[in-house]
Design an enzyme around this catalytic site. Structure first.
Site, short mmCIF file in Angstrom:
data_model
loop_
_atom_site.label_atom_id
_atom_site.label_comp_id
_atom_site.label_asym_id
_atom_site.label_seq_id
_atom_site.Cartn_x
_atom_site.Cartn_y
_atom_site.Cartn_z
N SER A 137 -1.95 36.13 3.51
CA SER A 137 -1.78 34.86 4.16
C SER A 137 -3.03 33.93 3.56
CB SER A 137 -2.45 35.30 5.75
OG SER A 137 -3.02 34.08 6.50
N TYR A 150 -7.77 40.54 11.39
CA TYR A 150 -6.68 39.80 10.31
C TYR A 150 -7.25 39.50 9.06
CZ TYR A 150 -2.54 36.98 9.60
OH TYR A 150 -1.31 36.68 8.91
P1 NAD Z 1 6.86 38.28 13.36
O1 NAD Z 1 6.05 38.72 14.60
O2 NAD Z 1 7.97 37.28 13.42
O3 NAD Z 1 7.53 39.50 12.50
C1 NAD Z 1 6.57 40.66 12.42
C2 NAD Z 1 7.81 41.78 11.84
O4 NAD Z 1 6.85 42.90 11.73
C3 NAD Z 1 8.85 41.88 12.85
O5 NAD Z 1 10.03 42.38 12.35
C4 NAD Z 1 8.12 43.12 13.73
O6 NAD Z 1 9.06 43.93 14.30
C5 NAD Z 1 7.54 43.97 12.67
N1 NAD Z 1 6.48 44.88 12.84
C6 NAD Z 1 5.35 44.73 13.92
N2 NAD Z 1 4.71 45.65 14.00
C7 NAD Z 1 5.51 46.71 13.31
C8 NAD Z 1 5.23 48.26 13.12
N3 NAD Z 1 4.28 48.69 13.93
N4 NAD Z 1 6.20 48.90 12.79
C9 NAD Z 1 7.14 48.12 12.00
N5 NAD Z 1 7.39 46.98 12.02
C10 NAD Z 1 6.63 46.21 12.81
O7 NAD Z 1 5.68 37.65 12.22
P2 NAD Z 1 5.80 36.75 11.04
O8 NAD Z 1 5.20 35.49 11.40
O9 NAD Z 1 7.05 36.73 10.35
O10 NAD Z 1 4.59 37.50 10.16
C11 NAD Z 1 5.27 38.16 9.08
C12 NAD Z 1 4.11 38.36 8.06
O11 NAD Z 1 3.59 37.13 7.50
C13 NAD Z 1 2.83 39.08 8.77
O12 NAD Z 1 2.14 39.94 7.92
C14 NAD Z 1 1.81 37.75 8.88
O13 NAD Z 1 0.57 38.21 9.09
C15 NAD Z 1 2.24 37.04 7.58
N6 NAD Z 1 2.02 35.48 7.96
C16 NAD Z 1 2.51 34.76 8.88
C17 NAD Z 1 2.00 33.55 8.90
C18 NAD Z 1 2.58 32.62 10.23
O14 NAD Z 1 2.23 31.52 10.13
N7 NAD Z 1 3.71 33.06 10.74
C19 NAD Z 1 1.20 32.89 8.28
C20 NAD Z 1 0.70 33.57 7.18
C21 NAD Z 1 0.91 35.03 6.92
#
Ligand code: NAD
Length: 255
Positions: A137, A150
Protein backbone atom coordinates in the site's frame (compact mmCIF):
# COMPACT_ATOMS: atom_id res chain seq x y z
CA UNK A 1 0.62 -23.01 -18.91
CA UNK A 2 1.58 -21.07 -15.77
CA UNK A 3 -0.47 -20.81 -12.59
CA UNK A 4 -1.11 -17.72 -10.47
CA UNK A 5 -2.30 -18.08 -6.87
CA UNK A 6 -3.89 -14.86 -5.67
CA UNK A 7 -5.07 -14.45 -2.09
CA UNK A 8 -8.22 -12.44 -1.33
CA UNK A 9 -9.18 -12.56 -4.99
CA UNK A 10 -12.96 -12.95 -4.92
CA UNK A 11 -13.33 -9.18 -4.41
CA UNK A 12 -11.76 -5.81 -5.17
CA UNK A 13 -8.10 -5.53 -6.18
CA UNK A 14 -7.46 -9.28 -5.97
CA UNK A 15 -10.29 -9.97 -8.41
CA UNK A 16 -8.90 -7.32 -10.77
CA UNK A 17 -5.50 -9.01 -10.61
CA UNK A 18 -7.06 -12.46 -11.16
CA UNK A 19 -8.90 -11.14 -14.23
CA UNK A 20 -5.65 -9.74 -15.66
CA UNK A 21 -3.79 -13.04 -15.19
CA UNK A 22 -6.71 -15.06 -16.60
CA UNK A 23 -6.78 -12.78 -19.63
CA UNK A 24 -3.02 -13.39 -20.04
CA UNK A 25 -3.73 -17.15 -20.16
CA UNK A 26 -2.72 -18.17 -16.62
CA UNK A 27 -4.54 -20.84 -14.62
CA UNK A 28 -5.88 -19.21 -11.47
CA UNK A 29 -6.14 -20.28 -7.82
CA UNK A 30 -8.77 -17.91 -6.46
CA UNK A 31 -9.35 -17.34 -2.74
CA UNK A 32 -11.48 -15.24 -0.43
CA UNK A 33 -14.32 -15.33 2.06
CA UNK A 34 -17.05 -14.20 -0.37
CA UNK A 35 -19.92 -16.71 -0.41
CA UNK A 36 -20.20 -16.49 -4.21
CA UNK A 37 -16.52 -17.40 -4.71
CA UNK A 38 -17.33 -20.60 -6.68
CA UNK A 39 -19.61 -18.67 -9.07
CA UNK A 40 -16.94 -15.98 -9.56
CA UNK A 41 -14.40 -18.72 -10.36
CA UNK A 42 -16.76 -20.36 -12.89
CA UNK A 43 -17.49 -17.04 -14.61
CA UNK A 44 -13.76 -16.23 -14.86
CA UNK A 45 -12.99 -19.70 -16.28
CA UNK A 46 -15.71 -19.31 -18.94
CA UNK A 47 -14.83 -15.72 -19.88
CA UNK A 48 -11.12 -16.38 -20.42
CA UNK A 49 -11.16 -20.12 -21.17
CA UNK A 50 -8.66 -21.01 -18.42
CA UNK A 51 -8.82 -23.34 -15.40
CA UNK A 52 -9.82 -21.57 -12.20
CA UNK A 53 -10.13 -23.22 -8.80
CA UNK A 54 -11.63 -21.50 -5.75
CA UNK A 55 -10.72 -22.18 -2.15
CA UNK A 56 -12.28 -20.32 0.77
CA UNK A 57 -9.16 -20.84 2.93
CA UNK A 58 -9.19 -18.53 5.96
CA UNK A 59 -5.71 -17.03 5.85
CA UNK A 60 -5.73 -16.42 9.60
CA UNK A 61 -5.22 -20.20 9.90
CA UNK A 62 -1.79 -21.50 8.80
CA UNK A 63 -3.24 -25.04 8.25
CA UNK A 64 -5.83 -23.63 5.83
CA UNK A 65 -3.09 -21.80 3.90
CA UNK A 66 -1.11 -25.04 3.70
CA UNK A 67 -4.14 -26.94 2.38
CA UNK A 68 -4.81 -24.18 -0.21
CA UNK A 69 -1.23 -24.23 -1.55
CA UNK A 70 -1.16 -28.08 -1.62
CA UNK A 71 -4.46 -28.24 -3.48
CA UNK A 72 -3.24 -25.70 -6.04
CA UNK A 73 -0.05 -27.69 -6.57
CA UNK A 74 -1.98 -30.93 -6.98
CA UNK A 75 -4.78 -29.61 -9.19
CA UNK A 76 -2.94 -26.97 -11.24
CA UNK A 77 0.60 -28.38 -11.20
CA UNK A 78 2.40 -25.80 -9.03
CA UNK A 79 2.41 -22.11 -8.19
CA UNK A 80 4.48 -20.02 -10.62
CA UNK A 81 3.15 -16.64 -9.53
CA UNK A 82 2.12 -15.84 -5.98
CA UNK A 83 0.18 -12.65 -5.32
CA UNK A 84 -0.27 -11.89 -1.62
CA UNK A 85 -3.23 -9.54 -1.76
CA UNK A 86 -5.68 -10.34 1.06
CA UNK A 87 -5.79 -7.62 3.64
CA UNK A 88 -8.00 -5.75 6.08
CA UNK A 89 -8.04 -2.34 7.73
CA UNK A 90 -9.12 -0.92 11.08
CA UNK A 91 -8.87 2.71 12.14
CA UNK A 92 -8.41 3.88 15.76
CA UNK A 93 -5.91 5.88 17.84
CA UNK A 94 -3.07 3.72 19.21
CA UNK A 95 -4.20 3.85 22.83
CA UNK A 96 -7.71 2.76 21.85
CA UNK A 97 -6.68 0.21 19.20
CA UNK A 98 -8.36 -3.14 20.05
CA UNK A 99 -5.58 -5.66 20.73
CA UNK A 100 -7.48 -8.38 18.87
CA UNK A 101 -7.75 -6.19 15.75
CA UNK A 102 -4.00 -5.46 15.88
CA UNK A 103 -3.25 -9.20 16.00
CA UNK A 104 -5.69 -9.95 13.17
CA UNK A 105 -4.34 -7.23 10.87
CA UNK A 106 -0.76 -8.37 11.40
CA UNK A 107 -1.80 -12.01 10.85
CA UNK A 108 -3.70 -11.35 7.60
CA UNK A 109 -1.69 -8.50 6.02
CA UNK A 110 1.77 -9.78 6.95
CA UNK A 111 2.04 -13.25 8.48
CA UNK A 112 -0.20 -14.91 5.85
CA UNK A 113 2.26 -13.70 3.17
CA UNK A 114 5.10 -15.37 5.08
CA UNK A 115 3.16 -18.66 5.11
CA UNK A 116 2.22 -18.64 1.42
CA UNK A 117 5.75 -17.61 0.43
CA UNK A 118 7.49 -20.27 2.53
CA UNK A 119 5.16 -22.89 1.06
CA UNK A 120 5.56 -21.95 -2.64
CA UNK A 121 9.32 -21.27 -2.65
CA UNK A 122 10.43 -24.94 -2.83
CA UNK A 123 8.38 -25.49 -6.03
CA UNK A 124 9.60 -22.22 -7.57
CA UNK A 125 13.21 -23.13 -6.76
CA UNK A 126 12.76 -26.60 -8.30
CA UNK A 127 11.39 -25.01 -11.50
CA UNK A 128 14.06 -22.24 -11.36
CA UNK A 129 11.44 -19.55 -11.92
CA UNK A 130 8.94 -17.76 -9.75
CA UNK A 131 7.31 -14.40 -9.21
CA UNK A 132 6.13 -13.15 -5.81
CA UNK A 133 4.06 -9.98 -5.79
CA UNK A 134 2.97 -8.48 -2.50
CA UNK A 135 0.14 -5.99 -2.55
CA UNK A 136 1.32 -3.56 0.11
CA UNK A 137 0.00 0.00 0.00
CA UNK A 138 1.06 3.63 -0.11
CA UNK A 139 0.89 2.94 3.63
CA UNK A 140 3.85 0.57 3.16
CA UNK A 141 5.90 3.70 2.44
CA UNK A 142 4.26 6.52 4.41
CA UNK A 143 2.01 6.73 7.47
CA UNK A 144 -1.40 8.16 8.29
CA UNK A 145 -2.72 8.67 11.78
CA UNK A 146 -5.04 6.05 13.33
CA UNK A 147 -3.82 3.24 11.03
CA UNK A 148 -1.04 1.88 13.25
CA UNK A 149 -1.58 -1.84 12.64
CA UNK A 150 -2.11 -1.43 8.90
CA UNK A 151 0.91 0.85 8.43
CA UNK A 152 3.10 -1.45 10.54
CA UNK A 153 1.94 -4.54 8.61
CA UNK A 154 2.40 -2.93 5.19
CA UNK A 155 5.87 -1.55 6.05
CA UNK A 156 6.65 -5.08 7.29
CA UNK A 157 5.40 -6.55 4.01
CA UNK A 158 7.72 -4.24 2.04
CA UNK A 159 10.63 -5.44 4.21
CA UNK A 160 9.61 -9.08 3.75
CA UNK A 161 9.49 -8.50 -0.02
CA UNK A 162 13.12 -7.35 0.02
CA UNK A 163 14.28 -10.46 1.90
CA UNK A 164 12.31 -12.69 -0.50
CA UNK A 165 14.02 -10.90 -3.41
CA UNK A 166 17.49 -11.54 -1.97
CA UNK A 167 16.83 -15.20 -1.16
CA UNK A 168 15.04 -15.80 -4.47
CA UNK A 169 17.64 -14.12 -6.70
CA UNK A 170 19.93 -17.15 -7.16
CA UNK A 171 16.91 -19.26 -8.17
CA UNK A 172 15.25 -17.12 -10.86
CA UNK A 173 12.65 -15.83 -8.40
CA UNK A 174 11.79 -12.13 -8.15
CA UNK A 175 9.75 -10.45 -5.44
CA UNK A 176 8.20 -7.01 -5.65
CA UNK A 177 5.71 -5.00 -3.65
CA UNK A 178 2.97 -2.95 -5.29
CA UNK A 179 1.90 0.09 -3.26
CA UNK A 180 -1.51 1.39 -4.34
CA UNK A 181 -3.07 4.64 -3.23
CA UNK A 182 -6.85 4.62 -2.77
CA UNK A 183 -8.77 2.14 -4.92
CA UNK A 184 -12.58 2.13 -4.95
CA UNK A 185 -13.24 -1.36 -3.51
CA UNK A 186 -15.52 -2.79 -0.80
CA UNK A 187 -12.65 -2.26 1.73
CA UNK A 188 -12.49 1.46 0.93
CA UNK A 189 -16.29 1.81 0.79
CA UNK A 190 -16.32 0.58 4.43
CA UNK A 191 -13.73 3.21 5.38
CA UNK A 192 -15.68 5.96 3.62
CA UNK A 193 -18.80 5.12 5.64
CA UNK A 194 -16.81 4.95 8.93
CA UNK A 195 -14.96 8.21 8.31
CA UNK A 196 -18.16 9.99 7.29
CA UNK A 197 -19.56 9.12 10.73
CA UNK A 198 -16.33 10.01 12.60
CA UNK A 199 -15.80 13.37 10.86
CA UNK A 200 -19.50 14.25 10.51
CA UNK A 201 -19.05 14.59 6.73
CA UNK A 202 -20.95 13.29 3.73
CA UNK A 203 -19.39 10.32 1.88
CA UNK A 204 -18.55 12.63 -1.08
CA UNK A 205 -16.67 14.97 1.28
CA UNK A 206 -14.67 12.05 2.75
CA UNK A 207 -13.69 10.98 -0.78
CA UNK A 208 -12.55 14.46 -1.88
CA UNK A 209 -11.29 15.99 1.41
CA UNK A 210 -9.79 12.94 3.15
CA UNK A 211 -8.92 10.30 0.58
CA UNK A 212 -8.20 11.89 -2.77
CA UNK A 213 -6.64 14.83 -0.93
CA UNK A 214 -3.59 12.52 -0.65
CA UNK A 215 -3.46 11.91 -4.43
CA UNK A 216 -1.87 14.64 -6.58
CA UNK A 217 -3.97 13.16 -9.41
CA UNK A 218 -7.48 13.41 -7.95
CA UNK A 219 -8.70 10.00 -9.06
CA UNK A 220 -9.01 6.55 -7.53
CA UNK A 221 -6.45 3.98 -8.72
CA UNK A 222 -8.17 1.25 -10.78
CA UNK A 223 -8.05 -2.50 -10.25
CA UNK A 224 -7.35 -2.84 -14.00
CA UNK A 225 -4.14 -0.77 -13.71
CA UNK A 226 -2.96 -2.88 -10.77
CA UNK A 227 -3.74 -6.12 -12.62
CA UNK A 228 -1.78 -4.94 -15.68
CA UNK A 229 1.23 -4.02 -13.50
CA UNK A 230 1.23 -7.45 -11.84
CA UNK A 231 1.14 -9.21 -15.22
CA UNK A 232 3.97 -6.96 -16.44
CA UNK A 233 6.08 -8.01 -13.42
CA UNK A 234 5.89 -11.57 -14.79
CA UNK A 235 7.15 -10.71 -18.28
CA UNK A 236 10.82 -10.96 -19.35
CA UNK A 237 10.99 -7.14 -19.40
CA UNK A 238 10.75 -7.23 -15.59
CA UNK A 239 13.29 -10.02 -15.02
CA UNK A 240 15.73 -7.61 -13.35
CA UNK A 241 13.12 -5.81 -11.28
CA UNK A 242 13.25 -7.30 -7.82
CA UNK A 243 13.08 -6.06 -4.23
CA UNK A 244 11.16 -2.96 -5.31
CA UNK A 245 8.17 -1.22 -3.76
CA UNK A 246 6.25 0.33 -6.65
CA UNK A 247 3.85 3.17 -5.81
CA UNK A 248 0.68 3.41 -7.91
CA UNK A 249 -0.78 6.26 -5.95
CA UNK A 250 -1.54 9.28 -8.10
CA UNK A 251 1.61 11.01 -6.82
CA UNK A 252 0.89 10.62 -3.06
CA UNK A 253 4.53 9.62 -2.43
CA UNK A 254 5.88 12.66 -4.29
CA UNK A 255 4.69 14.98 -1.51
P1 NAD B 1 -11.51 -6.10 -0.35
O1 NAD B 1 -12.07 -6.03 1.04
O2 NAD B 1 -12.34 -5.68 -1.50
O3 NAD B 1 -10.95 -7.56 -0.63
C1 NAD B 1 -10.24 -8.27 0.34
C2 NAD B 1 -10.24 -9.73 -0.02
O4 NAD B 1 -9.55 -10.43 1.01
C3 NAD B 1 -11.65 -10.33 -0.11
O5 NAD B 1 -11.71 -11.29 -1.14
C4 NAD B 1 -11.81 -11.01 1.25
O6 NAD B 1 -12.72 -12.09 1.25
C5 NAD B 1 -10.40 -11.50 1.47
N1 NAD B 1 -10.15 -11.80 2.88
C6 NAD B 1 -10.35 -11.01 3.96
N2 NAD B 1 -10.06 -11.67 5.08
C7 NAD B 1 -9.64 -12.91 4.70
C8 NAD B 1 -9.21 -14.07 5.39
N3 NAD B 1 -9.12 -14.09 6.72
N4 NAD B 1 -8.89 -15.16 4.68
C9 NAD B 1 -8.98 -15.16 3.32
N5 NAD B 1 -9.38 -14.09 2.61
C10 NAD B 1 -9.71 -12.99 3.30
O7 NAD B 1 -10.14 -5.25 -0.26
P2 NAD B 1 -9.27 -4.52 -1.39
O8 NAD B 1 -9.48 -3.07 -1.26
O9 NAD B 1 -9.43 -5.18 -2.70
O10 NAD B 1 -7.80 -4.79 -0.80
C11 NAD B 1 -6.96 -5.81 -1.30
C12 NAD B 1 -5.55 -5.52 -0.82
O11 NAD B 1 -5.10 -4.27 -1.34
C13 NAD B 1 -5.41 -5.43 0.70
O12 NAD B 1 -4.20 -6.02 1.12
C14 NAD B 1 -5.38 -3.94 0.94
O13 NAD B 1 -4.69 -3.61 2.12
C15 NAD B 1 -4.63 -3.47 -0.29
N6 NAD B 1 -4.83 -2.06 -0.60
C16 NAD B 1 -6.09 -1.58 -0.84
C17 NAD B 1 -6.24 -0.24 -1.15
C18 NAD B 1 -7.59 0.35 -1.45
O14 NAD B 1 -7.66 1.59 -1.53
N7 NAD B 1 -8.63 -0.42 -1.65
C19 NAD B 1 -5.13 0.60 -1.21
C20 NAD B 1 -3.88 0.08 -0.96
C21 NAD B 1 -3.74 -1.26 -0.66
Amino acid sequence: MKTALITGSSSGIGLGIARAFAQAGYQIALNGLEKNGPEIADALAKEFNVRVIFFDANLLQPEAIEAFVKRTETELGGVDVLVNNAGMQFVAPIEEFPVQKWDMILALNLTAAFHTTRLVLPGMKARKWGRVINIASAHGLVASEFKSAYVAAKHGLVGFTKVTALEGAPHGITANAVCPGYVDTPLVRGQIADQAKTHGMSEEEVISKVMLQKHAVKKFVTTEALGALCVFLCTPAADLMTGTALPVDGGWNAQ
